[in-house]
Design an enzyme around this catalytic site. Sequence first.
Site, PDB file in Angstrom:
ATOM      1  NE  ARG A 241      -6.852 -52.089  25.392  1.00  0.00           N
ATOM      2  CZ  ARG A 241      -6.891 -51.521  24.335  1.00  0.00           C
ATOM      3  NH1 ARG A 241      -6.107 -50.300  24.404  1.00  0.00           N
ATOM      4  NH2 ARG A 241      -6.802 -51.935  23.132  1.00  0.00           N
TER       5      ARG A 241
ATOM      6  CB  THR B 125     -14.045 -47.958  31.170  1.00  0.00           C
ATOM      7  OG1 THR B 125     -13.532 -49.012  31.367  1.00  0.00           O
ATOM      8  CG2 THR B 125     -15.563 -47.926  31.497  1.00  0.00           C
TER       9      THR B 125
ATOM     10  CG  ASP C 220      -4.821 -57.598  20.408  1.00  0.00           C
ATOM     11  OD1 ASP C 220      -5.534 -57.283  21.332  1.00  0.00           O
ATOM     12  OD2 ASP C 220      -3.894 -58.387  20.846  1.00  0.00           O
TER      13      ASP C 220
ATOM     14  CG  ASP D 260      -5.869 -61.069  19.011  1.00  0.00           C
ATOM     15  OD1 ASP D 260      -5.898 -61.803  20.033  1.00  0.00           O
ATOM     16  OD2 ASP D 260      -6.520 -60.474  18.682  1.00  0.00           O
TER      17      ASP D 260
END
Length: 208
Positions: A103, A107, A199, A202
Amino acid sequence: MNVTIVDHPLVQHKLTQLRRKETPSDVFRRYLREIAMLLAYEALRDQPIERVEIETPLTRMKAPQLAGKRVCFVSILRAGNGLLDGMLEILPSARVGHIGLYRDPRTLAAVEYYCKLPEDIAEREAIVLDPMLATGHSAAAAVTRTKELGAKSVRYVCLLAAPEGVKEMNDAHPDVPIITAAVDSHLNDHGYIVPGLGDAGDRLYGTK
Ligand code: URA
């Protein structure tokens, strides 16, 4: 909305353990693998079967087994691999493709850096995997790529979805059913699902 929420108590229990911030990576990986097996059960529910003649210790019978239709799991790197392991335990004969997307932090657009799918993807049911359906940008991009490379039948399996991601996917790919354990409240300003679990990559691999 083209979305199935798997509300089985076992799935919901494991999801809660995954959401807890104190759950360490090794336990997180184990629960995600287990939940993937349960999601596979739903994702593969309509796989065709054929009747074959077999012999039990007592008699002959016509028994059902999976028919020729073949499956390809497409893991969106890297968190998709957390779902892939459990899926492969349920269906070891499946082929596996990988699509690497990150990602853009500014944006939130999906940028592809890797793509490898089996050559016969057109003859397979493609099941695209990523635990988190957040903005939907990566999901839609991965499904678009999978279709570009020939897949005619695609479904999408995630662990958690945001309403924004479900809408983006339904708008971009109305033919693609989504299977998930829950649809959460919303995305925050950084594109994270709330309440979510943080996440997923992670948490799986112990990175930050
Ligand atoms: N990706 C994640 O790993 N978590 C989120 O909440 C959103 C996207």
